[in-house]
Design a protein around this motif. Sequence first.
Motif, PDB file in Angstrom:
ATOM      1  N   VAL A  50     -59.703  -7.257 -70.105  1.00 19.36           N
ATOM      2  CA  VAL A  50     -60.250  -7.126 -68.768  1.00 19.36           C
ATOM      3  C   VAL A  50     -60.930  -5.769 -68.682  1.00 19.36           C
ATOM      4  CG1 VAL A  50     -59.776  -7.264 -66.302  1.00 19.36           C
ATOM      5  CG2 VAL A  50     -58.336  -8.495 -67.931  1.00 19.36           C
ATOM      6  N   ARG A  51     -62.143  -5.703 -69.183  1.00 21.99           N
ATOM      7  CA  ARG A  51     -62.911  -4.465 -69.139  1.00 21.99           C
ATOM      8  C   ARG A  51     -64.384  -4.805 -69.328  1.00 21.99           C
ATOM      9  NH1 ARG A  51     -64.490  -2.929 -74.197  1.00 21.99           N
ATOM     10  NH2 ARG A  51     -63.413  -3.858 -75.966  1.00 21.99           N
ATOM     11  N   PRO A  52     -65.286  -3.920 -68.878  1.00 23.31           N
ATOM     12  CA  PRO A  52     -66.716  -4.192 -69.098  1.00 23.31           C
ATOM     13  C   PRO A  52     -67.038  -4.275 -70.579  1.00 23.31           C
ATOM     14  CG  PRO A  52     -66.382  -2.445 -67.480  1.00 23.31           C
ATOM     15  CD  PRO A  52     -65.048  -2.711 -68.114  1.00 23.31           C
ATOM     16  N   LEU A  53     -67.956  -5.137 -70.917  1.00 27.11           N
ATOM     17  CA  LEU A  53     -68.373  -5.312 -72.298  1.00 27.11           C
ATOM     18  C   LEU A  53     -69.833  -4.950 -72.458  1.00 27.11           C
ATOM     19  CD1 LEU A  53     -66.768  -8.757 -73.140  1.00 27.11           C
ATOM     20  CD2 LEU A  53     -65.917  -6.499 -73.718  1.00 27.11           C
ATOM     21  N   PRO A  54     -70.237  -4.460 -73.628  1.00 31.44           N
ATOM     22  CA  PRO A  54     -71.656  -4.242 -73.883  1.00 31.44           C
ATOM     23  C   PRO A  54     -72.397  -5.559 -73.845  1.00 31.44           C
ATOM     24  CG  PRO A  54     -70.402  -4.060 -75.910  1.00 31.44           C
ATOM     25  CD  PRO A  54     -69.403  -4.150 -74.788  1.00 31.44           C
ATOM     26  N   LEU A  55     -73.637  -5.523 -73.396  1.00 29.50           N
ATOM     27  CA  LEU A  55     -74.417  -6.737 -73.274  1.00 29.50           C
ATOM     28  C   LEU A  55     -74.764  -7.281 -74.637  1.00 29.50           C
ATOM     29  CD1 LEU A  55     -75.938  -8.620 -71.324  1.00 29.50           C
ATOM     30  CD2 LEU A  55     -77.942  -7.155 -71.630  1.00 29.50           C
ATOM     31  N   PRO A  56     -74.342  -8.513 -74.958  1.00 21.77           N
ATOM     32  CA  PRO A  56     -74.667  -9.085 -76.272  1.00 21.77           C
ATOM     33  C   PRO A  56     -76.043  -9.704 -76.269  1.00 21.77           C
ATOM     34  CG  PRO A  56     -73.373 -10.643 -75.042  1.00 21.77           C
ATOM     35  CD  PRO A  56     -73.557  -9.424 -74.147  1.00 21.77           C
ATOM     36  N   GLU A  57     -76.524 -10.018 -77.459  1.00 18.43           N
ATOM     37  CA  GLU A  57     -77.757 -10.790 -77.570  1.00 18.43           C
ATOM     38  C   GLU A  57     -77.462 -12.218 -77.180  1.00 18.43           C
ATOM     39  OE1 GLU A  57     -80.854 -10.033 -78.177  1.00 18.43           O
ATOM     40  OE2 GLU A  57     -80.378  -7.907 -78.244  1.00 18.43           O
ATOM     41  N   PRO A  58     -78.213 -12.808 -76.251  1.00 19.11           N
ATOM     42  CA  PRO A  58     -77.936 -14.202 -75.865  1.00 19.11           C
ATOM     43  C   PRO A  58     -78.178 -15.137 -77.016  1.00 19.11           C
ATOM     44  CG  PRO A  58     -79.400 -13.099 -74.296  1.00 19.11           C
ATOM     45  CD  PRO A  58     -79.283 -12.199 -75.477  1.00 19.11           C
ATOM     46  N   HIS A 117     -74.546 -11.668 -66.634  1.00 21.26           N
ATOM     47  CA  HIS A 117     -73.609 -10.989 -67.535  1.00 21.26           C
ATOM     48  C   HIS A 117     -73.084  -9.710 -66.890  1.00 21.26           C
ATOM     49  CE1 HIS A 117     -72.335  -8.359 -70.866  1.00 21.26           C
ATOM     50  NE2 HIS A 117     -72.042  -9.474 -71.501  1.00 21.26           N
ATOM     51  N   ARG A 118     -73.975  -8.952 -66.268  1.00 21.85           N
ATOM     52  CA  ARG A 118     -73.546  -7.712 -65.612  1.00 21.85           C
ATOM     53  C   ARG A 118     -72.633  -8.003 -64.427  1.00 21.85           C
ATOM     54  NH1 ARG A 118     -79.098  -6.537 -66.789  1.00 21.85           N
ATOM     55  NH2 ARG A 118     -79.250  -4.966 -68.451  1.00 21.85           N
ATOM     56  N   LYS A 119     -72.949  -9.054 -63.690  1.00 25.81           N
ATOM     57  CA  LYS A 119     -72.105  -9.409 -62.544  1.00 25.81           C
ATOM     58  C   LYS A 119     -70.707  -9.798 -62.994  1.00 25.81           C
ATOM     59  CE  LYS A 119     -75.686 -11.068 -59.366  1.00 25.81           C
ATOM     60  NZ  LYS A 119     -76.185 -12.252 -58.622  1.00 25.81           N
ATOM     61  N   TRP A 130     -87.553 -19.760 -71.489  1.00 31.02           N
ATOM     62  CA  TRP A 130     -86.485 -18.997 -72.144  1.00 31.02           C
ATOM     63  C   TRP A 130     -86.487 -17.543 -71.684  1.00 31.02           C
ATOM     64  CZ3 TRP A 130     -81.970 -19.392 -73.727  1.00 31.02           C
ATOM     65  CH2 TRP A 130     -81.392 -18.538 -74.670  1.00 31.02           C
ATOM     66  N   GLU A 131     -87.675 -16.991 -71.437  1.00 33.71           N
ATOM     67  CA  GLU A 131     -87.753 -15.609 -70.959  1.00 33.71           C
ATOM     68  C   GLU A 131     -87.089 -15.479 -69.590  1.00 33.71           C
ATOM     69  OE1 GLU A 131     -90.234 -17.330 -72.292  1.00 33.71           O
ATOM     70  OE2 GLU A 131     -90.366 -16.206 -74.189  1.00 33.71           O
ATOM     71  N   ARG A 132     -87.314 -16.456 -68.735  1.00 37.38           N
ATOM     72  CA  ARG A 132     -86.665 -16.441 -67.413  1.00 37.38           C
ATOM     73  C   ARG A 132     -85.159 -16.554 -67.571  1.00 37.38           C
ATOM     74  NH1 ARG A 132     -86.608 -18.966 -62.158  1.00 37.38           N
ATOM     75  NH2 ARG A 132     -84.473 -18.568 -61.435  1.00 37.38           N
ATOM     76  N   LEU A 133     -84.720 -17.425 -68.455  1.00 32.86           N
ATOM     77  CA  LEU A 133     -83.275 -17.602 -68.656  1.00 32.86           C
ATOM     78  C   LEU A 133     -82.634 -16.350 -69.234  1.00 32.86           C
ATOM     79  CD1 LEU A 133     -83.208 -21.267 -70.007  1.00 32.86           C
ATOM     80  CD2 LEU A 133     -82.319 -20.457 -67.814  1.00 32.86           C
ATOM     81  N   LEU A 134     -83.334 -15.658 -70.129  1.00 29.97           N
ATOM     82  CA  LEU A 134     -82.792 -14.410 -70.678  1.00 29.97           C
ATOM     83  C   LEU A 134     -82.607 -13.371 -69.578  1.00 29.97           C
ATOM     84  CD1 LEU A 134     -84.729 -13.951 -74.047  1.00 29.97           C
ATOM     85  CD2 LEU A 134     -82.326 -14.529 -73.742  1.00 29.97           C
ATOM     86  N   HIS A 135     -83.572 -13.304 -68.675  1.00 31.25           N
ATOM     87  CA  HIS A 135     -83.440 -12.372 -67.547  1.00 31.25           C
ATOM     88  C   HIS A 135     -82.227 -12.736 -66.696  1.00 31.25           C
ATOM     89  CE1 HIS A 135     -84.167 -11.202 -63.307  1.00 31.25           C
ATOM     90  NE2 HIS A 135     -84.567 -10.060 -63.854  1.00 31.25           N
ATOM     91  N   VAL A 173     -71.181 -17.112 -68.977  1.00 31.20           N
ATOM     92  CA  VAL A 173     -72.396 -16.550 -68.384  1.00 31.20           C
ATOM     93  C   VAL A 173     -73.439 -17.637 -68.175  1.00 31.20           C
ATOM     94  CG1 VAL A 173     -74.284 -14.909 -68.711  1.00 31.20           C
ATOM     95  CG2 VAL A 173     -71.965 -14.265 -69.357  1.00 31.20           C
ATOM     96  N   ASP A 174     -73.602 -18.515 -69.156  1.00 27.14           N
ATOM     97  CA  ASP A 174     -74.562 -19.611 -69.009  1.00 27.14           C
ATOM     98  C   ASP A 174     -74.209 -20.507 -67.829  1.00 27.14           C
ATOM     99  OD1 ASP A 174     -76.269 -18.849 -70.983  1.00 27.14           O
ATOM    100  OD2 ASP A 174     -75.744 -20.442 -72.397  1.00 27.14           O
ATOM    101  N   GLN A 175     -72.939 -20.742 -67.598  1.00 26.79           N
ATOM    102  CA  GLN A 175     -72.540 -21.570 -66.454  1.00 26.79           C
ATOM    103  C   GLN A 175     -72.827 -20.867 -65.136  1.00 26.79           C
ATOM    104  OE1 GLN A 175     -71.697 -24.806 -66.718  1.00 26.79           O
ATOM    105  NE2 GLN A 175     -72.234 -24.378 -68.855  1.00 26.79           N
ATOM    106  N   ALA A 176     -72.689 -19.542 -65.127  1.00 25.37           N
ATOM    107  CA  ALA A 176     -73.055 -18.789 -63.925  1.00 25.37           C
ATOM    108  C   ALA A 176     -74.562 -18.862 -63.679  1.00 25.37           C
ATOM    109  CB  ALA A 176     -72.606 -17.336 -64.069  1.00 25.37           C
ATOM    110  N   VAL A 177     -75.348 -18.813 -64.761  1.00 20.95           N
ATOM    111  CA  VAL A 177     -76.803 -18.954 -64.644  1.00 20.95           C
ATOM    112  C   VAL A 177     -77.146 -20.333 -64.095  1.00 20.95           C
ATOM    113  CG1 VAL A 177     -78.968 -19.093 -65.938  1.00 20.95           C
ATOM    114  CG2 VAL A 177     -77.312 -17.285 -66.461  1.00 20.95           C
ATOM    115  N   LEU A 178     -76.507 -21.376 -64.621  1.00 21.31           N
ATOM    116  CA  LEU A 178     -76.772 -22.734 -64.153  1.00 21.31           C
ATOM    117  C   LEU A 178     -76.402 -22.890 -62.687  1.00 21.31           C
ATOM    118  CD1 LEU A 178     -77.589 -25.658 -64.697  1.00 21.31           C
ATOM    119  CD2 LEU A 178     -75.246 -26.092 -65.470  1.00 21.31           C
ATOM    120  N   GLN A 179     -75.278 -22.319 -62.280  1.00 20.14           N
ATOM    121  CA  GLN A 179     -74.859 -22.404 -60.883  1.00 20.14           C
ATOM    122  C   GLN A 179     -75.893 -21.746 -59.969  1.00 20.14           C
ATOM    123  OE1 GLN A 179     -70.870 -20.999 -60.094  1.00 20.14           O
ATOM    124  NE2 GLN A 179     -71.300 -20.673 -57.919  1.00 20.14           N
TER     125      GLN A 179
END
Length: 352
Positions: free
Chosen positions: A344-352, A322-324, A311-316, A193-199
Amino acid sequence: GGAGTGGGDQAGTGDKALDRAGEDIQDGDSSGDRAGEKAEEKPGDEVGPRTVLVERNTEGGDVTEQDEPRTPPAAKTTTELSQQTEGETEERDVLPEIEESAFAKVKEQIEKDLPRTFPAHPLLDGIGRDALKRVLLAYARHNPSVGYCQGMNFLAALLLLLMEEEAAFWCLAAIVEDILPGYFTNTMLASAVDQAVLQALVEERFPRISAALESSGAPLAAVSASWFLTLYVNQLPWECALRVWDVLLFERTRTVLFQTALALVDLNAQRLLAAEADDRFMECVVTLAPGAFDGSGLLANATSGFADLTWERLLHDYRVQHRKLTFGGSWRMKSFASSPKAQVRPLPLPEP
Protein backbone atom coordinates in the motif's frame (compact mmCIF):
# COMPACT_ATOMS: atom_id res chain seq x y z
CA GLY A 1 -7.90 -14.75 -10.92
CA GLY A 2 -4.88 -14.33 -8.76
CA ALA A 3 -1.34 -14.09 -9.88
CA GLY A 4 1.30 -16.58 -8.97
CA THR A 5 5.01 -16.76 -9.39
CA GLY A 6 7.16 -19.57 -10.68
CA GLY A 7 10.89 -19.95 -11.06
CA GLY A 8 13.75 -21.56 -12.86
CA ASP A 9 17.29 -21.28 -14.08
CA GLN A 10 17.85 -18.53 -16.57
CA ALA A 11 20.28 -18.41 -19.43
CA GLY A 12 19.69 -16.34 -22.52
CA THR A 13 20.24 -16.99 -26.18
CA GLY A 14 19.75 -13.43 -27.39
CA ASP A 15 16.48 -11.61 -27.11
CA LYS A 16 14.07 -13.44 -24.81
CA ALA A 17 15.86 -16.73 -25.28
CA LEU A 18 13.89 -19.84 -24.52
CA ASP A 19 16.80 -21.10 -22.45
CA ARG A 20 15.73 -18.73 -19.65
CA ALA A 21 13.05 -21.29 -18.83
CA GLY A 22 15.23 -24.37 -18.98
CA GLU A 23 18.44 -25.85 -17.81
CA ASP A 24 20.68 -24.72 -20.66
CA ILE A 25 23.71 -22.71 -19.77
CA GLN A 26 24.71 -19.56 -21.56
CA ASP A 27 28.18 -20.02 -22.92
CA GLY A 28 30.51 -18.05 -25.13
CA ASP A 29 33.59 -18.69 -27.15
CA SER A 30 36.91 -18.31 -25.42
CA SER A 31 39.00 -15.32 -26.39
CA GLY A 32 42.68 -15.35 -25.50
CA ASP A 33 44.67 -12.22 -24.85
CA ARG A 34 47.53 -13.36 -27.09
CA ALA A 35 47.49 -14.32 -30.74
CA GLY A 36 47.94 -17.99 -31.48
CA GLU A 37 46.45 -19.21 -28.20
CA LYS A 38 43.85 -21.96 -28.55
CA ALA A 39 41.32 -23.13 -26.02
CA GLU A 40 39.93 -26.59 -25.85
CA GLU A 41 37.66 -28.39 -23.49
CA LYS A 42 39.30 -30.19 -20.62
CA PRO A 43 38.79 -33.94 -21.11
CA GLY A 44 36.12 -35.39 -18.87
CA ASP A 45 34.40 -32.10 -18.07
CA GLU A 46 30.64 -32.14 -18.61
CA VAL A 47 28.59 -29.20 -19.73
CA GLY A 48 27.36 -27.37 -16.67
CA PRO A 49 26.77 -23.86 -15.37
CA ARG A 50 30.43 -23.16 -16.20
CA THR A 51 32.98 -25.03 -18.24
CA VAL A 52 36.63 -25.23 -17.32
CA LEU A 53 38.76 -24.71 -20.38
CA VAL A 54 42.43 -25.51 -20.71
CA GLU A 55 44.69 -22.71 -21.88
CA ARG A 56 47.96 -24.06 -23.21
CA ASN A 57 51.01 -21.84 -23.09
CA THR A 58 52.46 -21.76 -26.63
CA GLU A 59 55.93 -21.17 -25.18
CA GLY A 60 55.91 -24.44 -23.31
CA GLY A 61 54.88 -23.06 -19.95
CA ASP A 62 52.54 -24.56 -17.42
CA VAL A 63 49.03 -25.51 -18.34
CA THR A 64 46.54 -23.16 -16.70
CA GLU A 65 42.79 -23.26 -16.26
CA GLN A 66 40.39 -20.45 -16.93
CA ASP A 67 36.64 -20.11 -16.62
CA GLU A 68 34.95 -19.22 -19.88
CA PRO A 69 31.31 -19.20 -21.00
CA ARG A 70 30.51 -21.55 -23.86
CA THR A 71 28.66 -21.02 -27.10
CA PRO A 72 24.90 -20.71 -26.48
CA PRO A 73 23.11 -23.98 -27.27
CA ALA A 74 20.02 -24.16 -29.43
CA ALA A 75 16.67 -23.20 -27.92
CA LYS A 76 14.78 -26.04 -26.29
CA THR A 77 11.25 -27.05 -27.01
CA THR A 78 8.47 -26.65 -24.47
CA THR A 79 8.55 -30.40 -23.88
CA GLU A 80 12.20 -30.26 -22.86
CA LEU A 81 11.58 -27.19 -20.73
CA SER A 82 8.64 -28.69 -18.89
CA GLN A 83 10.63 -31.85 -18.18
CA GLN A 84 12.76 -29.78 -15.86
CA THR A 85 9.68 -29.02 -13.80
CA GLU A 86 9.19 -32.75 -13.34
CA GLY A 87 12.67 -33.15 -11.92
CA GLU A 88 13.89 -35.21 -14.88
CA THR A 89 17.03 -33.14 -15.45
CA GLU A 90 20.13 -32.93 -13.32
CA GLU A 91 20.53 -30.19 -10.77
CA ARG A 92 22.57 -27.14 -11.69
CA ASP A 93 24.75 -24.82 -9.67
CA VAL A 94 22.89 -21.72 -10.82
CA LEU A 95 20.77 -20.23 -8.04
CA PRO A 96 17.05 -20.60 -8.94
CA GLU A 97 15.14 -17.36 -9.23
CA ILE A 98 12.37 -18.48 -6.91
CA GLU A 99 12.00 -21.18 -4.32
CA GLU A 100 10.93 -24.56 -5.60
CA SER A 101 8.17 -24.55 -3.00
CA ALA A 102 6.70 -21.47 -4.68
CA PHE A 103 6.88 -23.14 -8.07
CA ALA A 104 5.17 -26.19 -6.61
CA LYS A 105 2.20 -23.96 -5.77
CA VAL A 106 2.17 -22.66 -9.34
CA LYS A 107 2.20 -26.21 -10.66
CA GLU A 108 -0.62 -27.16 -8.30
CA GLN A 109 -2.76 -24.27 -9.53
CA ILE A 110 -2.12 -25.19 -13.17
CA GLU A 111 -3.18 -28.77 -12.43
CA LYS A 112 -6.44 -27.46 -10.95
CA ASP A 113 -7.18 -25.22 -13.91
CA LEU A 114 -6.49 -27.76 -16.66
CA PRO A 115 -9.86 -29.57 -16.36
CA ARG A 116 -11.64 -26.18 -16.31
CA THR A 117 -10.13 -25.04 -19.61
CA PHE A 118 -12.65 -25.67 -22.40
CA PRO A 119 -13.66 -28.99 -20.78
CA ALA A 120 -15.96 -30.01 -23.64
CA HIS A 121 -13.46 -29.37 -26.42
CA PRO A 122 -12.26 -32.66 -27.97
CA LEU A 123 -8.83 -31.29 -28.91
CA LEU A 124 -8.05 -30.34 -25.31
CA ASP A 125 -8.53 -33.79 -23.83
CA GLY A 126 -5.66 -36.19 -23.27
CA ILE A 127 -2.78 -35.14 -25.54
CA GLY A 128 -4.10 -31.61 -25.91
CA ARG A 129 -4.34 -31.14 -22.17
CA ASP A 130 -0.80 -32.45 -21.71
CA ALA A 131 0.43 -29.91 -24.28
CA LEU A 132 -1.39 -27.13 -22.44
CA LYS A 133 0.25 -28.17 -19.19
CA ARG A 134 3.70 -28.16 -20.80
CA VAL A 135 3.22 -24.69 -22.27
CA LEU A 136 2.02 -23.20 -18.97
CA LEU A 137 4.77 -24.85 -16.93
CA ALA A 138 7.41 -23.82 -19.43
CA TYR A 139 6.23 -20.22 -19.34
CA ALA A 140 6.26 -20.22 -15.55
CA ARG A 141 9.94 -21.21 -15.76
CA HIS A 142 10.61 -18.77 -18.59
CA ASN A 143 9.16 -15.74 -16.77
CA PRO A 144 9.35 -16.21 -12.99
CA SER A 145 8.15 -12.64 -12.34
CA VAL A 146 4.78 -13.70 -13.76
CA GLY A 147 4.76 -17.46 -13.28
CA TYR A 148 1.12 -18.39 -13.79
CA CYS A 149 -2.15 -16.55 -13.35
CA GLN A 150 -5.67 -17.80 -13.92
CA GLY A 151 -6.72 -16.61 -17.35
CA MET A 152 -3.45 -17.54 -19.01
CA ASN A 153 -4.78 -21.08 -19.40
CA PHE A 154 -7.48 -19.87 -21.81
CA LEU A 155 -4.97 -17.84 -23.82
CA ALA A 156 -2.61 -20.80 -24.16
CA ALA A 157 -5.47 -23.18 -24.96
CA LEU A 158 -6.73 -21.06 -27.84
CA LEU A 159 -3.20 -20.74 -29.23
CA LEU A 160 -2.74 -24.52 -29.11
CA LEU A 161 -5.88 -24.93 -31.18
CA LEU A 162 -4.34 -22.75 -33.89
CA MET A 163 -0.64 -23.65 -33.96
CA GLU A 164 2.12 -25.99 -32.83
CA GLU A 165 3.19 -26.19 -29.21
CA GLU A 166 6.40 -24.16 -29.34
CA ALA A 167 4.81 -21.45 -31.49
CA ALA A 168 1.97 -21.27 -28.94
CA PHE A 169 4.54 -20.81 -26.18
CA TRP A 170 6.17 -17.84 -27.91
CA CYS A 171 2.83 -16.26 -28.83
CA LEU A 172 1.76 -16.54 -25.20
CA ALA A 173 5.00 -14.83 -24.15
CA ALA A 174 4.39 -12.00 -26.63
CA ILE A 175 0.81 -11.50 -25.43
CA VAL A 176 1.67 -11.51 -21.72
CA GLU A 177 4.81 -9.40 -22.00
CA ASP A 178 4.08 -7.05 -24.92
CA ILE A 179 0.30 -6.64 -25.09
CA LEU A 180 -0.75 -7.23 -21.47
CA PRO A 181 2.29 -6.13 -19.40
CA GLY A 182 1.44 -5.88 -15.72
CA TYR A 183 -1.78 -7.87 -16.08
CA PHE A 184 -0.53 -11.10 -14.55
CA THR A 185 1.80 -9.83 -11.83
CA ASN A 186 1.11 -10.22 -8.11
CA THR A 187 -0.66 -6.85 -7.88
CA MET A 188 -2.40 -7.00 -11.28
CA LEU A 189 -2.12 -3.22 -11.24
CA ALA A 190 -2.28 -2.74 -15.02
CA SER A 191 -5.54 -4.66 -15.17
CA ALA A 192 -7.06 -2.51 -12.43
CA VAL A 193 -5.95 0.69 -14.16
CA ASP A 194 -7.45 -0.45 -17.47
CA GLN A 195 -10.77 -1.12 -15.74
CA ALA A 196 -10.70 2.37 -14.26
CA VAL A 197 -10.06 3.74 -17.77
CA LEU A 198 -12.99 1.72 -19.14
CA GLN A 199 -15.27 2.93 -16.34
CA ALA A 200 -14.37 6.55 -17.12
CA LEU A 201 -15.09 5.97 -20.83
CA VAL A 202 -18.52 4.48 -20.02
CA GLU A 203 -19.31 7.46 -17.78
CA GLU A 204 -18.33 9.82 -20.60
CA ARG A 205 -20.15 8.09 -23.46
CA PHE A 206 -23.04 6.28 -21.75
CA PRO A 207 -23.99 8.35 -18.69
CA ARG A 208 -27.36 6.61 -18.19
CA ILE A 209 -25.75 3.17 -18.28
CA SER A 210 -23.04 4.37 -15.90
CA ALA A 211 -25.67 5.67 -13.47
CA ALA A 212 -27.51 2.34 -13.65
CA LEU A 213 -24.27 0.49 -12.89
CA GLU A 214 -23.66 2.72 -9.90
CA SER A 215 -27.17 2.30 -8.56
CA SER A 216 -26.95 -1.47 -8.94
CA GLY A 217 -23.96 -1.50 -6.62
CA ALA A 218 -21.90 -3.68 -8.98
CA PRO A 219 -19.18 -2.03 -11.08
CA LEU A 220 -18.71 -2.94 -14.71
CA ALA A 221 -15.24 -4.23 -13.78
CA ALA A 222 -16.91 -7.15 -12.02
CA VAL A 223 -17.68 -8.46 -15.51
CA SER A 224 -15.31 -6.66 -17.86
CA ALA A 225 -12.12 -7.57 -15.96
CA SER A 226 -12.46 -11.15 -17.18
CA TRP A 227 -13.09 -9.86 -20.72
CA PHE A 228 -9.69 -8.22 -20.75
CA LEU A 229 -7.77 -10.88 -18.81
CA THR A 230 -8.81 -13.60 -21.25
CA LEU A 231 -8.92 -11.36 -24.35
CA TYR A 232 -12.61 -12.30 -24.61
CA VAL A 233 -11.80 -16.02 -24.94
CA ASN A 234 -14.51 -18.03 -23.17
CA GLN A 235 -16.51 -14.78 -22.97
CA LEU A 236 -17.51 -14.02 -26.56
CA PRO A 237 -18.64 -16.74 -29.00
CA TRP A 238 -15.70 -18.27 -30.87
CA GLU A 239 -16.20 -16.37 -34.13
CA CYS A 240 -16.37 -13.00 -32.37
CA ALA A 241 -13.43 -13.77 -30.08
CA LEU A 242 -11.20 -14.75 -32.99
CA ARG A 243 -12.07 -11.54 -34.82
CA VAL A 244 -11.06 -9.53 -31.76
CA TRP A 245 -7.79 -11.47 -31.69
CA ASP A 246 -7.18 -10.70 -35.38
CA VAL A 247 -7.27 -6.97 -34.66
CA LEU A 248 -5.41 -7.31 -31.37
CA LEU A 249 -2.45 -9.22 -32.83
CA PHE A 250 -2.33 -6.98 -35.89
CA GLU A 251 -2.24 -3.73 -33.90
CA ARG A 252 -0.37 -5.17 -30.89
CA THR A 253 -2.17 -2.77 -28.55
CA ARG A 254 -5.13 -3.09 -26.19
CA THR A 255 -7.22 -0.56 -28.11
CA VAL A 256 -9.61 -3.14 -29.55
CA LEU A 257 -10.32 -4.50 -26.05
CA PHE A 258 -11.74 -1.12 -25.02
CA GLN A 259 -13.51 -0.62 -28.34
CA THR A 260 -15.18 -4.03 -28.07
CA ALA A 261 -16.30 -3.41 -24.49
CA LEU A 262 -17.85 -0.07 -25.48
CA ALA A 263 -19.47 -1.68 -28.52
CA LEU A 264 -21.06 -4.35 -26.30
CA VAL A 265 -22.55 -1.62 -24.12
CA ASP A 266 -23.65 0.42 -27.14
CA LEU A 267 -25.37 -2.47 -28.94
CA ASN A 268 -27.22 -3.48 -25.78
CA ALA A 269 -27.97 -0.04 -24.31
CA GLN A 270 -31.75 -0.27 -24.67
CA ARG A 271 -31.83 -3.78 -23.29
CA LEU A 272 -29.72 -2.69 -20.32
CA LEU A 273 -32.01 0.21 -19.50
CA ALA A 274 -35.08 -2.03 -19.79
CA ALA A 275 -33.45 -4.59 -17.51
CA GLU A 276 -32.77 -1.89 -14.92
CA ALA A 277 -36.50 -1.21 -14.68
CA ASP A 278 -37.14 -4.92 -14.08
CA ASP A 279 -34.34 -5.30 -11.52
CA ARG A 280 -32.44 -7.59 -13.89
CA PHE A 281 -29.64 -5.18 -14.66
CA MET A 282 -26.62 -7.25 -13.56
CA GLU A 283 -28.12 -10.36 -15.10
CA CYS A 284 -28.21 -8.50 -18.38
CA VAL A 285 -24.66 -7.17 -17.99
CA VAL A 286 -23.33 -10.69 -17.44
CA THR A 287 -24.87 -11.87 -20.71
CA LEU A 288 -23.50 -9.03 -22.85
CA ALA A 289 -20.49 -10.92 -24.19
CA PRO A 290 -21.93 -14.47 -24.44
CA GLY A 291 -24.93 -13.13 -26.38
CA ALA A 292 -22.87 -11.32 -29.04
CA PHE A 293 -23.24 -13.75 -31.95
CA ASP A 294 -22.90 -11.20 -34.76
CA GLY A 295 -19.14 -10.92 -35.05
CA SER A 296 -19.25 -8.66 -38.10
CA GLY A 297 -21.65 -6.21 -36.47
CA LEU A 298 -19.74 -6.18 -33.20
CA LEU A 299 -16.33 -5.50 -34.77
CA ALA A 300 -17.76 -2.94 -37.19
CA ASN A 301 -19.31 -1.05 -34.29
CA ALA A 302 -16.12 -1.38 -32.24
CA THR A 303 -13.55 -0.30 -34.81
CA SER A 304 -15.68 2.22 -36.75
CA GLY A 305 -18.08 3.49 -34.11
CA PHE A 306 -15.24 4.10 -31.67
CA ALA A 307 -12.47 4.91 -34.13
CA ASP A 308 -11.74 8.12 -32.19
CA LEU A 309 -10.57 5.98 -29.28
CA THR A 310 -6.91 5.75 -30.25
CA TRP A 311 -4.03 4.12 -28.42
CA GLU A 312 -2.52 7.55 -27.75
CA ARG A 313 -5.75 8.63 -26.05
CA LEU A 314 -5.82 5.44 -24.01
CA LEU A 315 -2.21 5.91 -22.91
CA HIS A 316 -3.08 9.39 -21.66
CA ASP A 317 -6.11 8.07 -19.78
CA TYR A 318 -4.02 5.19 -18.43
CA ARG A 319 -1.51 7.57 -16.88
CA VAL A 320 -4.26 9.71 -15.38
CA GLN A 321 -6.01 6.73 -13.79
CA HIS A 322 -2.73 5.22 -12.66
CA ARG A 323 -1.92 8.35 -10.66
CA LYS A 324 -5.40 8.44 -9.17
CA LEU A 325 -5.23 4.82 -8.07
CA THR A 326 -1.72 4.82 -6.65
CA PHE A 327 -1.09 8.34 -5.38
CA GLY A 328 -3.60 9.15 -2.69
CA GLY A 329 -6.64 7.73 -4.46
CA SER A 330 -9.33 5.64 -2.81
CA TRP A 331 -8.08 2.48 -4.46
CA ARG A 332 -5.21 0.63 -2.88
CA MET A 333 -3.31 -2.31 -4.23
CA LYS A 334 -4.24 -4.59 -1.34
CA SER A 335 -7.92 -4.04 -2.08
CA PHE A 336 -7.51 -5.37 -5.60
CA ALA A 337 -4.86 -8.06 -5.29
CA SER A 338 -5.23 -10.96 -2.90
CA SER A 339 -1.48 -11.49 -2.78
CA PRO A 340 0.14 -10.56 0.54
CA LYS A 341 2.99 -9.09 -1.50
CA ALA A 342 0.81 -6.17 -2.58
CA GLN A 343 2.12 -2.97 -1.01
CA VAL A 344 0.00 0.00 0.00
CA ARG A 345 2.23 2.76 -1.31
CA PRO A 346 2.62 4.89 -4.45
CA LEU A 347 4.30 3.11 -7.32
CA PRO A 348 6.38 4.48 -10.19
CA LEU A 349 4.40 4.74 -13.39
CA PRO A 350 5.02 1.62 -15.50
CA GLU A 351 5.00 1.37 -19.25
CA PRO A 352 1.44 0.42 -20.27
